[in-house]
Structure formats: C-alpha cells, structure tokens
Design a protein around this motif. Structure first.
Motif, PDB file in Angstrom:
ATOM      1  N   THR A  53       0.854  -1.185   0.000  1.00  0.00           N
ATOM      2  CA  THR A  53       0.000   0.000   0.000  1.00  0.00           C
ATOM      3  C   THR A  53       0.891   1.236   0.000  1.00  0.00           C
ATOM      4  N   ILE A  54       0.558   2.210  -0.845  1.00  0.00           N
ATOM      5  CA  ILE A  54       1.456   3.344  -1.109  1.00  0.00           C
ATOM      6  C   ILE A  54       0.650   4.635  -1.057  1.00  0.00           C
ATOM      7  N   LEU A  55       1.175   5.649  -0.376  1.00  0.00           N
ATOM      8  CA  LEU A  55       0.463   6.917  -0.194  1.00  0.00           C
ATOM      9  C   LEU A  55       1.361   8.102  -0.524  1.00  0.00           C
ATOM     10  N   ASP A  56       0.768   9.118  -1.163  1.00  0.00           N
ATOM     11  CA  ASP A  56       1.331  10.463  -1.192  1.00  0.00           C
ATOM     12  C   ASP A  56       0.302  11.366  -0.519  1.00  0.00           C
ATOM     13  N   PRO A  57       0.591  11.861   0.708  1.00  0.00           N
ATOM     14  CA  PRO A  57      -0.403  12.623   1.465  1.00  0.00           C
ATOM     15  C   PRO A  57      -0.542  14.078   1.031  1.00  0.00           C
ATOM     16  N   ALA A  58       0.256  14.508   0.062  1.00  0.00           N
ATOM     17  CA  ALA A  58       0.159  15.872  -0.488  1.00  0.00           C
ATOM     18  C   ALA A  58       0.511  15.768  -1.965  1.00  0.00           C
ATOM     19  N   CYS A  59      -0.350  15.086  -2.734  1.00  0.00           N
ATOM     20  CA  CYS A  59       0.063  14.566  -4.042  1.00  0.00           C
ATOM     21  C   CYS A  59       0.181  15.616  -5.133  1.00  0.00           C
ATOM     22  N   GLY A  60      -0.405  16.811  -4.961  1.00  0.00           N
ATOM     23  CA  GLY A  60      -0.261  17.832  -5.992  1.00  0.00           C
ATOM     24  C   GLY A  60      -0.721  17.327  -7.339  1.00  0.00           C
ATOM     25  N   TRP A  87      -7.396   9.032   9.777  1.00  0.00           N
ATOM     26  CA  TRP A  87      -6.227   8.996  10.654  1.00  0.00           C
ATOM     27  C   TRP A  87      -5.745   7.568  10.908  1.00  0.00           C
ATOM     28  N   ASN A  88      -6.631   6.615  10.920  1.00  0.00           N
ATOM     29  CA  ASN A  88      -6.247   5.233  11.241  1.00  0.00           C
ATOM     30  C   ASN A  88      -5.763   4.441  10.029  1.00  0.00           C
ATOM     31  N   ASP A  89      -5.707   5.064   8.851  1.00  0.00           N
ATOM     32  CA  ASP A  89      -5.185   4.386   7.663  1.00  0.00           C
ATOM     33  C   ASP A  89      -3.665   4.447   7.667  1.00  0.00           C
ATOM     34  N   HIS A  90      -3.014   3.297   7.559  1.00  0.00           N
ATOM     35  CA  HIS A  90      -1.558   3.218   7.543  1.00  0.00           C
ATOM     36  C   HIS A  90      -1.097   2.560   6.237  1.00  0.00           C
ATOM     37  N   PHE A  91       0.177   2.797   5.880  1.00  0.00           N
ATOM     38  CA  PHE A  91       0.669   2.380   4.574  1.00  0.00           C
ATOM     39  C   PHE A  91       2.059   1.760   4.694  1.00  0.00           C
ATOM     40  N   ASP A  92       2.365   0.908   3.712  1.00  0.00           N
ATOM     41  CA  ASP A  92       3.700   0.290   3.662  1.00  0.00           C
ATOM     42  C   ASP A  92       4.751   1.274   3.160  1.00  0.00           C
ATOM     43  N   VAL A  93       4.351   2.143   2.241  1.00  0.00           N
ATOM     44  CA  VAL A  93       5.272   3.100   1.621  1.00  0.00           C
ATOM     45  C   VAL A  93       4.592   4.466   1.565  1.00  0.00           C
ATOM     46  N   TYR A  98       3.281  13.252  10.423  1.00  0.00           N
ATOM     47  CA  TYR A  98       2.207  12.418   9.868  1.00  0.00           C
ATOM     48  C   TYR A  98       2.773  11.209   9.132  1.00  0.00           C
ATOM     49  N   ILE A  99       3.767  11.453   8.290  1.00  0.00           N
ATOM     50  CA  ILE A  99       4.352  10.372   7.487  1.00  0.00           C
ATOM     51  C   ILE A  99       4.970   9.309   8.384  1.00  0.00           C
ATOM     52  N   MET A 100       5.738   9.753   9.377  1.00  0.00           N
ATOM     53  CA  MET A 100       6.382   8.822  10.289  1.00  0.00           C
ATOM     54  C   MET A 100       5.337   7.998  11.051  1.00  0.00           C
ATOM     55  N   GLY A 101       4.255   8.650  11.470  1.00  0.00           N
ATOM     56  CA  GLY A 101       3.245   7.976  12.275  1.00  0.00           C
ATOM     57  C   GLY A 101       2.278   7.113  11.490  1.00  0.00           C
ATOM     58  N   HIS A 102       2.251   7.263  10.160  1.00  0.00           N
ATOM     59  CA  HIS A 102       1.301   6.504   9.351  1.00  0.00           C
ATOM     60  C   HIS A 102       1.964   5.428   8.491  1.00  0.00           C
ATOM     61  N   LEU A 103       3.207   5.113   8.828  1.00  0.00           N
ATOM     62  CA  LEU A 103       3.858   3.959   8.221  1.00  0.00           C
ATOM     63  C   LEU A 103       3.498   2.701   9.001  1.00  0.00           C
ATOM     64  N   ASN A 104       3.215   1.642   8.277  1.00  0.00           N
ATOM     65  CA  ASN A 104       3.041   0.352   8.935  1.00  0.00           C
ATOM     66  C   ASN A 104       4.328  -0.061   9.618  1.00  0.00           C
ATOM     67  N   GLU A 105       4.228  -0.990  10.534  1.00  0.00           N
ATOM     68  CA  GLU A 105       5.440  -1.538  11.144  1.00  0.00           C
ATOM     69  C   GLU A 105       6.313  -2.126  10.034  1.00  0.00           C
TER      70      GLU A 105
END
Length: 641
Positions: free
Chosen positions: A175-182, A251-257, A291-298
């Motif tokens: 699972t991959i996220l850009d939280p400010a994707c522009g 807020w509870n959605d986490h990502f691998d990358v 946010y990025i640090m806290g929303h990475l999966n283990e």
C-alpha cells in the motif's frame, strides 16, 4: 509528433487562453480537459472500428464527439454549445470515476465562442494515438504551474521523483500513499516503476491501482493528479480531496510506503491541527513529517523532501521531531542542490529516507550530498553534464542493502557522503541532521579565514548628493539610516534625488544579493550591514559601501550576517580611523578584513537558522502586540462599565 511540436501546440493553446484565463493553473485545467475530451472521442472511434460500441458519446450525444466539433461546417456558436454539452455528459454519474472526477462541475470560465473554437482547433493538432505525447504535453503544462508557489507547493522535478522512488523500491503488493500529491508526480512514477519491474497480471494491476493512494487539499490538484495517472494508463486512480493535517477521517489508515514533497509554507498563524500529532507545532513541514512517520506500517518506509529548517532549526518542535526521527525511523539524509526548485524557489532541500525496520538495526545515519543534479541552478534549469544523483543512488542503495542483509557498515565510506553514529547526532540535544556539520566538526578550526576581497567581485563606495529630500517619490538614494541596527534594510527615512542628480550613475543600482556596509558614521555605528533582497533602481551614498560576492564561494546573506555580527562585537570600532568627528572604514581596509568561510552549504544552513530565529522573534512581537491590545481593550471595558 516531435517534442518541439508538442511544445508549440501547448504554447499556442495557452496564448489563446491567456486573455480570458490568466492563471497558469486554470489554463492547465482547460487544456487538460480538452486533451482528455479528444482522447476519449478517439477511444470511442477505435471501439466502433473494431466492431464494438462507443463508451462515452453514445446515442443522441454522438453529435458531441470531437470529430463533429471539428467539422468544417460547424459555426463557433455550435461548437461552443456542443463542447459544453459534451463536458456535462462526461461529468455524469454513470461514467467511470476517473473521468467523472475530471469533468464533474466543469464549465468554461469565459463566453467567447470564437476563442473557444480556435483553442479547440489548436488542441486538435495533437495525435491522440500517441498517449506518450499527451503525457509529454501534460508534463509541460505542469511545469508552468508557478501559481503553486504561493501555497508552498513546488512541482518536484521528475528526475528527483524517480530517484526517490527507485531508492524506496515500492512493490506491487504494498500500500502506497502520497499525502500531499499535488499533480501526482510520485504516484505516476511509482505506477511506472512497478509496471517496469515485472510482468503484472490483470489482478496485480487492479490491486496496485487500489493500493496507490493520493490526498490533496485542493480539488484542482486532485483533478490534475487524476488526469496524470489516467494518462499513465491507470483507469481508476484513487485520489481524494482531503486535508491531511486537520482532518481525522482517515487517521487510522496506515501504509507500507509513503512518498511525498509536502508544502513548505505555513499560513499566517500556522496550521491548526487536531491533537493526535506527536509534534506540538503549527509548521506544515513539521506536521507532514510527523504524519508520514506515524502513518507507516510496522516495517514501513518513506522518502520525503523537506526544507532545511527541518534539518537543523533549533526551535523545540523541530528538535523533538528530529529526535523521534533518529530514534525510530531515519536511516539516511540526501542533501539536494539549492536550485532544484527553481524558478519557483531557491529554498534548500533534503530527502529523508525512513525505514522502521532498518532504523532499529543501524547504529548510525548515512548522509549523502548531491552538489549537481544534471541541471544548472539558474531559473532556466538548463541541462549540464554534471549529475551526482546516480552515484548517490548507487551508494545509498548499497548502504541499505548492507543493513537489510545484516552486513557490517563499519568499512562503508561513500565518496558522496559519510555515516555518523546516532550517539554523536544526539550530543548536545539538537539532533542536527546536516552531514556537513559532522564532517567539519572534527576540523572546525580548519574553516578558512579569508580576506573579504577573495570572495567579493566588487567593493564599491557610493556617491554624495546633498540635494535630496526625505520623500517617497523620486530616485532612492540609500543612506546609513536605511540600515537598521538589527541588520535589516528599511525604507524609513528614505532620501530621494532627482533624475538630473542621478544621471550617469546607473551603475549604482542595487540588485538582489547586494550587501550594504555602513562605512562612515559615528564610531559606534560604523559596520552596520544589511542584505538586499529586491531590485532598487537608484543609488547609495558615499557613507555606504556595496559588496557583491562570487556566489560560488560565498552566500551573500551569510556575508551580511558575518559583517553585522562583527559590528555588534565591536570589530569595526577598533578598525575605524577618526577624522573630523567621524569614523570610517575605507574600501582597502574592508577588503583586507578576514572572514570565516565554511563550505557553501554550511553558510546557507547558518542563514536559514538565523532567519528561523528572526521569524520566531517577529511572531513573538506580533503576539506581544496582540496581548497588549487585549489588555487595553479589557481596561477600557472596565473603565466604561
């Protein structure tokens, strides 16, 4: 189609729109919709040619297809009507979500059928059979989005995006996220990277499309990102309009990358986040990294671009953030050249490489430095033959490989960087993440002391003119009182002169980057210095010396701070020669002044840190004024009650 032809079409389309649609981002939106409209019409035509049915312009709406719009017999008014109807059709509920996102609530922001027809004819020159060229056109449009700069959103150069994606190495099952994707640069690059890595089944591509997620606070940017992915053959982009920093809905959605270049700018008064962040800050760059640090999966990993303030500013929130990074997630920092975001900004940036698994294994942080990225650092960003990114990528990849394999990194000595023990970074409690700071700490005494003339291209005194008047009109003639005692340029007390007095003295005009030194004054004021940040069509008095530096050796703002600090320490009182009640430091004496010359990157870090302190001071002053006003209002209410 050749690239130059694509550029010419884009340029023609923008020239036709500029009188009606002045903002680049809005022009991009209009061109985007027209391109996709033509592309979808071509898909319908291909389907019919192969014996199938049209998907978009069906039944009575066939009259809205592109070739009907371009029919020689159509009047401008008829083209206008059909195109508006066609866009409304594409924004309906039963069209695929990606297309509906592009056209939902779409409208033409002007009423001029002739301009619209000419604009669509320009778009008609595109060959929609070549989707790669449509992608090229789109990339060119995105390069023109200078309007993003006002929101701290700077389009990330594609080669920098590709570098980060390759280092992070996202996989098809993640699972991959850009939280400010522009405009979707990271998402598009990731999609391409994974598709190139191996043959994907239809199921793989479907899973990847669902797992590749983008957020942006701006509906326009979300739309442009959707288009970008659509043009890269992703049929169902998952891009949402979402305020990452103030909404708790996801807020509870986490990502691998996670891959991101978050906005650098915080609005006046700061961001007002909810209370679930680790950092007690209102700065957008701090909150996004949090946010990025806290929303990475283990075991998750991330690549994020940050401004230099995150690297070394000493404000409490920045220090706390760096400590958390070092202790839990950070494995490497890549310093980028200062001009990567030209022409939008000269802000210095770095890339943080996070990997929660490797961070637990590593005793140090690796620092890498790219002095060149394949382009010059001017506003035009012209290609050059110097590019450190391939070497940095190879060495960083080797460092990460060793950590993953459990191999020793004790003998790892990269040519483009160094590895610093976490214990050393923690010394002093500031957790500074500048690699150069640690490279030089062992030999700080070896920072060269050089005469000012070694870094100055020019040291020039001004001209006298006693006829001027204190005024806001006329030609500025800068005097010592225009340099404040805190080292800032001020227009207060400006003296202006006539064009006749200024004739022949045009070479005294001030340019951004000039340093002004108060050479003659009462003894305690000699040496006041300021940095000029704007063009001033005027001159400066003979009590001022203008210094222009070689910017490949010295940062002009750094020099201004050094000279002003020397004034504060009394250096120039010792040097000033006394005559007729005045004191002065002449050009020759100033040129011989010894100044410290750390590496250019360290100079810029020092400037950024000082400017951070100044912003904090300014914000505190505003708070004090507001509190004083509240006190006065309260007293007034008591008095009149």
């Amino acid at each position: 189609m050749e690239v130059q032809e694509v550029k010419n079409i884009v340029s023609t389309a923008r020239d036709l729109l500029v009188g009606k649609v002045p903002l680049p981002v809005d022009q991009c939106q209009e061109i985007t919709r027209a391109l996709i409209y033509k592309f979808l019409s071509a898909e319908d035509a291909t389907s019919v040619d192969l014996g199938g049915a049209p998907r978009y312009f069906t039944g009575q709406h066939a009259e809205c297809r592109w070739d009907a719009l371009m029919s020689p017999g159509q009047t401008a008014n008829e083209v206008d009507r059909l195109y508006r109807d066609g866009m409304a059709l594409l924004g309906r509920a039963d069209v695929m979500p990606a297309i509906r996102t592009i056209y939902q609530d779409a409208y033409i922001p002007y009423s001029d059928p002739i301009i619209l027809r000419d604009f669509l004819r320009a778009i008609d020159r595109f060959d929609t059979d070549d989707t790669e060229k449509i992608g090229d056109a789109y990339e060119m449009l995105l390069q023109d989005l200078g309007a993003q700069a006002s929101a701290g959103q700077f389009r990330t150069p594609r080669h920098v995006i590709d570098f980060i994606v390759a280092v992070i190495d996202p996989q098809k099952h993640e699972t991959i996220l850009d939280p400010a994707c522009g405009t979707g640069g990271f998402l598009a690059s990731t999609w391409e990277y994974i598709n190139r890595a191996g043959r994907l089944s239809a199921a793989d591509r479907g899973n990847l499309a669902r797992n590749l997620v983008g957020y942006d606070i701006s509906p326009t940017m979300a739309m442009l990102s959707t288009v970008n992915l659509f043009l890269h053959h992703q049929q169902q982009p998952v891009v949402s309009v979402y305020d990452t920093l103030t909404s708790e809905e996801r807020w509870n959605d986490h990502f691998d990358v996670i891959l991101a270049n978050p906005p650098f700018m915080s609005p006046k008064g700061g961001i007002r986040p909810h209370g679930r962040f680790f950092s007690n800050s209102r700065r957008s760059e701090v909150l996004f990294v949090d946010y990025i640090m806290g929303h990475l999966n283990e075991g998750g990993r991330a690549g994020v671009i940050v401004p230099e303030g995150v690297i070394f500013q000493s404000q409490r929130a920045h220090t706390q953030l760096r400590r958390l990074l070092v202790e839990t997630a950070l494995v490497a920092v890549v310093s980028l050249p200062a001009g990567v975001f030209q022409p939008y900004s000269g802000v210095k940036t770095s890339i943080l490489i996070l990997d929660k698994t490797l961070a637990r294994r590593a005793d140090g942080i690796a620092f890498f430095k790219a002095e060149n990225d394949g382009y010059d650092l001017g506003a035009q960003r012209r290609p050059i033959d110097r590019n450190d990114l391939p070497a940095v990528r190879a060495e960083l990849s080797e460092y990460l490989r060793r950590l993953r394999a459990g191999d020793s990194v004790d003998d790892f000595a990269p040519a483009t960087g160094l590895v610093v023990a976490k214990e050393r970074i923690a010394e002093g409690g500031d957790y500074n993440l500048s690699g150069e700071r640690y490279r030089e700490n062992d030999k700080v005494s070896n920072w060269r002391m050089v005469p000012l003339k070694e870094v100055a291209k020019e040291i020039k005194a001004g001209f006298a003119c006693g006829k001027g008047i204190v005024s806001t009109t006329g030609i500025p003639h800068i005097r010592p009182m225009n340099i404040s005692e805190n080292g800032q340029f001020t227009w207060q007390g400006l003296k202006c002169i006539t064009e006749e007095d200024y004739a022949g003295k045009e070479s005294y005009a001030l340019l951004p980057g000039d340093v002004l030194f108060n050479n003659t004054n009462s003894k305690e004021l000699v040496g006041k210095t300021c940095h000029i940040t704007e063009y001033i069509d005027g001159g400066f008095s003979n009590h001022i010396t203008r210094i222009r530096v070689n910017d490949e050796q010295c940062d002009s703002a750094f020099l201004a701070h050094v000279l002003h600090a020397a004034w504060r320490s009394g250096t120039f009182q010792e040097r000033a020669n006394k005559w007729i009640g005045q004191a002065g430091v002449n050009t020759k004496s100033l040129s011989e002044l010894q100044i410290p010359l750390p590496p250019l990157e360290v100079q810029r870090e020092i400037v950024a840190e000082i400017e951070g302190y100044q912003r904090a001071i300014d914000e505190s002053r505003e708070s004090i004024v507001a509190l004083e006003r509240n006190i006065a209002d309260t007293v007034a209410q008591v008095w009149h009650s």
